[in-house]
Write a protein that holds these residues in place. Structure first.
Motif, PDB file in Angstrom:
ATOM      1  N   ILE A 145       0.844  -1.201   0.000  1.00 31.59           N
ATOM      2  CA  ILE A 145       0.000   0.000   0.000  1.00 31.59           C
ATOM      3  C   ILE A 145       0.880   1.251   0.000  1.00 31.59           C
ATOM      4  O   ILE A 145       0.513   2.269  -0.601  1.00 31.59           O
ATOM      5  CB  ILE A 145      -0.963  -0.033   1.208  1.00 31.59           C
ATOM      6  N   VAL A 146       2.041   1.177   0.621  1.00 32.97           N
ATOM      7  CA  VAL A 146       2.946   2.334   0.620  1.00 32.97           C
ATOM      8  C   VAL A 146       3.384   2.649  -0.806  1.00 32.97           C
ATOM      9  O   VAL A 146       3.423   3.806  -1.217  1.00 32.97           O
ATOM     10  CB  VAL A 146       4.159   2.076   1.537  1.00 32.97           C
ATOM     11  N   GLY A 147       3.668   1.584  -1.575  1.00 33.04           N
ATOM     12  CA  GLY A 147       4.024   1.804  -2.976  1.00 33.04           C
ATOM     13  C   GLY A 147       2.916   2.505  -3.742  1.00 33.04           C
ATOM     14  O   GLY A 147       3.158   3.450  -4.486  1.00 33.04           O
ATOM     15  N   GLY A 148       1.683   2.032  -3.531  1.00 32.33           N
ATOM     16  CA  GLY A 148       0.544   2.647  -4.204  1.00 32.33           C
ATOM     17  C   GLY A 148       0.356   4.092  -3.804  1.00 32.33           C
ATOM     18  O   GLY A 148       0.126   4.967  -4.649  1.00 32.33           O
ATOM     19  N   PHE A 149       0.480   4.350  -2.500  1.00 31.15           N
ATOM     20  CA  PHE A 149       0.265   5.714  -2.009  1.00 31.15           C
ATOM     21  C   PHE A 149       1.375   6.649  -2.464  1.00 31.15           C
ATOM     22  O   PHE A 149       1.143   7.852  -2.639  1.00 31.15           O
ATOM     23  CB  PHE A 149       0.178   5.719  -0.472  1.00 31.15           C
ATOM     24  N   THR A 150       2.562   6.105  -2.653  1.00 29.09           N
ATOM     25  CA  THR A 150       3.649   6.942  -3.182  1.00 29.09           C
ATOM     26  C   THR A 150       3.249   7.516  -4.522  1.00 29.09           C
ATOM     27  O   THR A 150       3.402   8.715  -4.774  1.00 29.09           O
ATOM     28  CB  THR A 150       4.921   6.096  -3.370  1.00 29.09           C
ATOM     29  N   SER A 180       9.125   7.248  -9.151  1.00 29.02           N
ATOM     30  CA  SER A 180       8.166   6.570  -8.279  1.00 29.02           C
ATOM     31  C   SER A 180       8.744   5.280  -7.724  1.00 29.02           C
ATOM     32  O   SER A 180       8.588   4.965  -6.543  1.00 29.02           O
ATOM     33  CB  SER A 180       6.890   6.214  -9.025  1.00 29.02           C
ATOM     34  N   ILE A 181       9.439   4.527  -8.598  1.00 27.26           N
ATOM     35  CA  ILE A 181      10.005   3.259  -8.130  1.00 27.26           C
ATOM     36  C   ILE A 181      11.035   3.516  -7.042  1.00 27.26           C
ATOM     37  O   ILE A 181      11.037   2.868  -5.992  1.00 27.26           O
ATOM     38  CB  ILE A 181      10.608   2.483  -9.320  1.00 27.26           C
ATOM     39  N   ALA A 182      11.889   4.524  -7.281  1.00 26.19           N
ATOM     40  CA  ALA A 182      12.938   4.818  -6.302  1.00 26.19           C
ATOM     41  C   ALA A 182      12.338   5.281  -4.983  1.00 26.19           C
ATOM     42  O   ALA A 182      12.728   4.820  -3.904  1.00 26.19           O
ATOM     43  CB  ALA A 182      13.877   5.884  -6.853  1.00 26.19           C
ATOM     44  N   SER A 213      10.969  -4.960   2.587  1.00 25.49           N
ATOM     45  CA  SER A 213       9.834  -4.038   2.526  1.00 25.49           C
ATOM     46  C   SER A 213       9.968  -3.102   1.342  1.00 25.49           C
ATOM     47  O   SER A 213       8.988  -2.837   0.636  1.00 25.49           O
ATOM     48  CB  SER A 213       9.739  -3.198   3.800  1.00 25.49           C
ATOM     49  N   GLY A 214      11.185  -2.607   1.150  1.00 26.61           N
ATOM     50  CA  GLY A 214      11.405  -1.716   0.021  1.00 26.61           C
ATOM     51  C   GLY A 214      11.078  -2.390  -1.289  1.00 26.61           C
ATOM     52  O   GLY A 214      10.382  -1.831  -2.147  1.00 26.61           O
ATOM     53  N   ILE A 215      11.546  -3.634  -1.453  1.00 25.54           N
ATOM     54  CA  ILE A 215      11.281  -4.364  -2.700  1.00 25.54           C
ATOM     55  C   ILE A 215       9.779  -4.589  -2.862  1.00 25.54           C
ATOM     56  O   ILE A 215       9.228  -4.451  -3.959  1.00 25.54           O
ATOM     57  CB  ILE A 215      12.034  -5.704  -2.691  1.00 25.54           C
ATOM     58  N   THR A 216       9.108  -4.931  -1.733  1.00 28.73           N
ATOM     59  CA  THR A 216       7.669  -5.183  -1.814  1.00 28.73           C
ATOM     60  C   THR A 216       6.916  -3.938  -2.242  1.00 28.73           C
ATOM     61  O   THR A 216       5.949  -4.023  -2.995  1.00 28.73           O
ATOM     62  CB  THR A 216       7.141  -5.661  -0.446  1.00 28.73           C
ATOM     63  N   ALA A 217       7.379  -2.775  -1.751  1.00 29.59           N
ATOM     64  CA  ALA A 217       6.680  -1.530  -2.072  1.00 29.59           C
ATOM     65  C   ALA A 217       6.693  -1.256  -3.571  1.00 29.59           C
ATOM     66  O   ALA A 217       5.770  -0.650  -4.108  1.00 29.59           O
ATOM     67  CB  ALA A 217       7.308  -0.372  -1.312  1.00 29.59           C
ATOM     68  N   ILE A 218       7.749  -1.706  -4.262  1.00 29.98           N
ATOM     69  CA  ILE A 218       7.820  -1.478  -5.720  1.00 29.98           C
ATOM     70  C   ILE A 218       6.617  -2.096  -6.413  1.00 29.98           C
ATOM     71  O   ILE A 218       6.052  -1.522  -7.350  1.00 29.98           O
ATOM     72  CB  ILE A 218       9.129  -2.067  -6.278  1.00 29.98           C
ATOM     73  N   SER A 219       6.203  -3.284  -5.928  1.00 32.62           N
ATOM     74  CA  SER A 219       5.083  -3.943  -6.603  1.00 32.62           C
ATOM     75  C   SER A 219       3.803  -3.116  -6.475  1.00 32.62           C
ATOM     76  O   SER A 219       3.004  -3.064  -7.420  1.00 32.62           O
ATOM     77  CB  SER A 219       4.892  -5.345  -6.048  1.00 32.62           C
ATOM     78  N   GLY A 220       3.623  -2.455  -5.314  1.00 34.13           N
ATOM     79  CA  GLY A 220       2.454  -1.593  -5.163  1.00 34.13           C
ATOM     80  C   GLY A 220       2.491  -0.437  -6.140  1.00 34.13           C
ATOM     81  O   GLY A 220       1.479  -0.067  -6.747  1.00 34.13           O
ATOM     82  N   CYS A 221       3.688   0.125  -6.313  1.00 35.18           N
ATOM     83  CA  CYS A 221       3.875   1.233  -7.249  1.00 35.18           C
ATOM     84  C   CYS A 221       3.548   0.800  -8.676  1.00 35.18           C
ATOM     85  O   CYS A 221       2.845   1.489  -9.422  1.00 35.18           O
ATOM     86  CB  CYS A 221       5.314   1.696  -7.099  1.00 35.18           C
ATOM     87  N   ARG A 254      -5.749  -6.527   2.820  1.00 38.00           N
ATOM     88  CA  ARG A 254      -4.850  -7.388   3.577  1.00 38.00           C
ATOM     89  C   ARG A 254      -4.882  -8.811   3.054  1.00 38.00           C
ATOM     90  O   ARG A 254      -3.848  -9.429   2.850  1.00 38.00           O
ATOM     91  CB  ARG A 254      -5.257  -7.366   5.051  1.00 38.00           C
ATOM     92  N   ALA A 255      -6.081  -9.328   2.808  1.00 35.64           N
ATOM     93  CA  ALA A 255      -6.204 -10.713   2.371  1.00 35.64           C
ATOM     94  C   ALA A 255      -5.466 -10.916   1.063  1.00 35.64           C
ATOM     95  O   ALA A 255      -4.741 -11.882   0.876  1.00 35.64           O
ATOM     96  CB  ALA A 255      -7.668 -11.086   2.209  1.00 35.64           C
ATOM     97  N   PHE A 256      -5.647  -9.933   0.177  1.00 37.69           N
ATOM     98  CA  PHE A 256      -5.088 -10.083  -1.157  1.00 37.69           C
ATOM     99  C   PHE A 256      -3.575 -10.044  -1.137  1.00 37.69           C
ATOM    100  O   PHE A 256      -2.911 -10.874  -1.759  1.00 37.69           O
ATOM    101  CB  PHE A 256      -5.635  -8.957  -2.037  1.00 37.69           C
ATOM    102  N   TRP A 257      -3.008  -9.076  -0.440  1.00 36.15           N
ATOM    103  CA  TRP A 257      -1.563  -8.864  -0.523  1.00 36.15           C
ATOM    104  C   TRP A 257      -0.778  -9.514   0.584  1.00 36.15           C
ATOM    105  O   TRP A 257       0.438  -9.384   0.621  1.00 36.15           O
ATOM    106  CB  TRP A 257      -1.253  -7.373  -0.592  1.00 36.15           C
TER     107      TRP A 257
END
Lengths: 318, 392
Positions: free
Chosen positions: B55-60, B119-121, B247-255, B271-274
């Motif tokens: 979700i952090v990736g998405g919100f970024t 965004s990825i960075a 966590s950082g790598i995971t956030a990329i997928s949200g982005c 939560r269930a999905f991710w």
């Protein structure tokens, strides 16, 4: 005597959370895992009440004993099929905890399916409901207020009697302390485990049956309540049943009273953030004193004032 | 087929869309599940809060990249509708993005690509930051405490996303700039290719890290943290580092997901999905094994996509929405895998350590006197479901 409605709501909620927290802590003591499916047992109780009240058309109070027994049986089945098998295979605490999460997902989905089944079969809306109308009135109170409080107090007293005076309860405590030593002394650990799973499941389901009499309930509300249960249990020390009583009641009360107070002071929008209150408790407890109130109690006993106080009292409390 | 799709410039439709969709979700889940494998399979950290990091990736993308794009576009001379207040932010969003920003990006491909990289960075950095933040309460405590806090954090992040409108438009969600507006073909194909490429790169990064001395340290912590701590290693620090990195790598997928949909809403990051589906992939494939994670991801993603695509067939049989059938399947599969295949489809192998003479080890047969061993241990990993004698 006039009690404000918000206090009554808070006390009803706190009673339910207390019973659930006691069960959660008991499971943690005997099985050494946090049972994430504990809240979902309550969800089963919620739908038991709904079935009694809306489908069979009788008072939802009939659901209380039935859900106690049903929850117990369900919990024992879960122990037999999943937890027991995984424990025998030597699965660690993490694997067991994940299995309880899987059970939670499974049960929540089943509850949803049941709600849809009720809609398809009986044409009733079971996705979100409130059974306040089905409740009786006693001296101006909603019936659930005295009932929930007395069930909570009775549970605490019976559990205290069970754990300190009866053989089964003492065997349970021994199993929780050291399973190997307990089995050497001739305690049938398997039976004790079964009994404790029955007790915790039954209590959770019973508490769940009380929820829709005052609070809006959905198939997910059982799974959503788990945060409050864990916060209550953690506040009480996680390994102490008496702590769970205090912690559960505290978290339950504060969740409603604090939200109301904040809504009055800050603004109505705070109500959306109500689920964050138990999380706040959880994080605060872990940061400040991971042993919870039990740790505070132990620390207080070690101080000079504490020593003096206990010397006056003349005995060790708990 | 994928190659044909990359070459084609027409809009993707029909079964080709299914292929792109499966490829995209496979890429996303490979990133999440491999990071999870890095944490749980190798270091024994039960990260139940993958959803927070995603979700952090998405919100970024929705909160930072979109604002930055708006600002840059305004510098470029395009007049945008006001977007500073919460109300304008949500209600002028669609016109701002689709009508005013995207055409500008169409003529400035360099700017668009650098926005994607930005965004990825940023999501990598913010993901690591949130990894540190969620590790604070419980990283030094028992693993179960960490699980409890992470699960509640996943809920908290979604509640915040739902109610703080300036992040991602609250419950309504919001559009984000299309960074592939300049590409004449279908944007989703490019996104799928990029996601798969990032998944592959992260696979090599994780593999290299695992085969380094640090990887052996991770395995050692998983097996026995007290021993590792007693030889002078900072167990808490290592755990925190691993959690932050993954966590950082995971956030990329949200982005990447946000750019794939060109839309961000908190309901996409449940939560269930991710959290639970990546865990199932990990468990099916085998914890501690990247090849297994690939296999698990492929199986589960294909299964889910096929179910979703054939929704109309299922809706004739069931009286309830298909999502609950999926949840039942998720719970059942997770339990069955843990009982019948505790090591997953591909069990993990021991790490190769340079300097150890493996040939010597194999030649010297280790002899064990099994007669003195207790009866129970002879059965090995087998067990009896019904009426089995207790082994303790």
């Amino acid at each position: 005597m006039i009690i404000p409605a918000i206090w009554m709501a808070a006390i009803v909620y706190a009673s339910e959370i207390t019973i659930l927290s006691i069960g959660f802590t008991l499971t943690y003591l005997t099985a050494k895992i946090p049972n994430f499916a504990h809240g979902t047992y309550a969800g089963v109780g919620i739908y038991m009440s709904y079935t009694m009240s809306k489908i069979l058309g009788i008072t939802p109070y009939v659901a209380f004993p039935i859900s106690f027994i049903l929850g117990g049986i369900m919990s024992v089945i879960i122990y037999y099929l999943v937890i027991g098998v995984l424990t025998r295979m030597g699965g660690g605490a993490i694997v067991l905890t994940i299995s309880t999460l899987a059970i939670q997902i499974f049960l929540t989905a089943l509850l949803n399916i049941y709600a849809y089944y009720l809609r398809a079969r009986f044409k009733t809306y079971a996705m979100s409901f409130l059974l306040k109308q089905a409740d009786f009135k006693i001296a101006g109170f909603q019936g659930i207020f005295p009932v929930a409080l007395s069930i909570c107090i009775a549970t605490v007293i019976i559990l205290h009697y069970l754990l300190t005076k009866t053989k089964t309860g003492i065997a349970m405590r021994a199993t929780a302390e050291d399973p190997e030593l307990a089995s050497v002394l001739g305690i049938n650990i398997h039976r004790i485990q079964l009994f404790s799973w029955f007790l915790t499941g039954g209590l959770a389901c019973l508490a769940g049956a009380m929820i829709p009499l005052w609070f809006m309930s959905t198939p997910q509300s059982g799974a959503a309540i788990i945060t409050s249960i864990m916060a209550g249990s953690l506040l009480g020390g996680f390994t102490n049943v008496y702590g769970a009583i205090v912690g559960g009641f505290g978290v339950g009360l504060s969740e409603i009273l604090l939200t109301t107070w904040l809504q009055r002071v800050v603004g109505v929008w705070v109500g959306e953030y109500r689920p964050l209150i138990p999380m706040f408790f959880l994080v605060a407890v872990l940061l400040l004193e991971p042993r919870g109130l039990e740790g505070v109690y132990i620390r207080f006993k070690a101080t000079k004032t504490g020593e003096k106080l206990f010397a006056i009292l003349g005995r060790e409390v708990v | 087929m994928m190659l044909d799709l990359i070459g084609s410039l027409a809009a993707v439709s029909g079964s080709a869309r299914l292929v792109v969709d499966i490829a995209m979700y496979f890429g996303l889940f490979v990133i999440v599940a491999m990071a999870l494998n890095f944490q749980y399979g190798n270091a024994g950290i039960p990260n139940m809060g993958c959803a927070v990091q995603v979700i952090v990736g998405g919100f970024t993308v929705s909160a930072l990249t979109t604002r930055l794009t708006f600002w840059l576009v305004q510098q470029g001379g395009v007049k945008l509708l006001p977007y500073t207040s919460d109300f304008d932010w949500v209600y002028n969003n669609q016109i701002n993005v689709s009508v005013l920003t995207n055409p500008y990006l169409k003529s400035h491909p360099f700017l668009a690509v650098s926005l994607l990289l930005f965004s990825i960075a940023v999501s990598l950095i913010l993901g690591a930051a949130i990894g540190w933040l969620i590790s604070v309460p419980a990283i030094r405590l028992r693993a179960t405490y960490l699980m409890i806090t992470l699960i509640t954090m996943a809920d908290a992040s979604q509640i915040i996303g739902r109610n703080v409108v300036s992040i991602s438009g609250g419950t309504l969600g919001m559009f984000v700039p299309n960074v592939f507006a300049w590409y004449p073909g279908d944007r989703t194909v490019v996104m799928a290719v990029i996601t798969l490429a990032i998944g592959l790169v992260s696979f090599f990064i994780f593999r290299t890290m695992l085969n380094s001395p640090y990887g052996r340290l991770m395995r050692a912590i998983r097996e026995n943290e007290i021993t590792v701590g007693s030889v002078g290693k900072n167990v808490t620090g290592i755990r925190r580092n691993i959690l932050m990195f993954a966590s950082g790598i995971t956030a990329i997928s949200g982005c990447l997901l946000a750019f794939y949909f060109s839309f961000v809403v908190e309901a996409n990051y449940q939560r269930a999905f991710w959290t639970y589906w990546p865990w199932l992939m990990l468990m099916i494939g085998g914890p501690g094994n990247n090849a297994g994670t690939f296999l698990g991801c492929a199986l589960i993603v294909a299964m889910r996509r096929v179910i979703i695509v054939n929704k109309y067939l299922f809706s004739k049989i069931f009286f309830f929405p298909i999502a609950y059938f999926e949840s039942v399947l998720l719970g059942l599969l997770l339990i069955l895998v843990m009982i019948f295949r505790p090591n997953g489809l591909i069990p993990q192998k021991l790490l190769y350590i340079p300097g150890v003479n493996y040939r010597q080890l194999v030649r010297e047969e280790v002899r064990v006197d099994w007669r003195t061993a207790p009866k129970a241990s002879k059965s090995g990993g087998r067990f009896k479901l019904w009426g089995g004698k207790r082994e303790d």
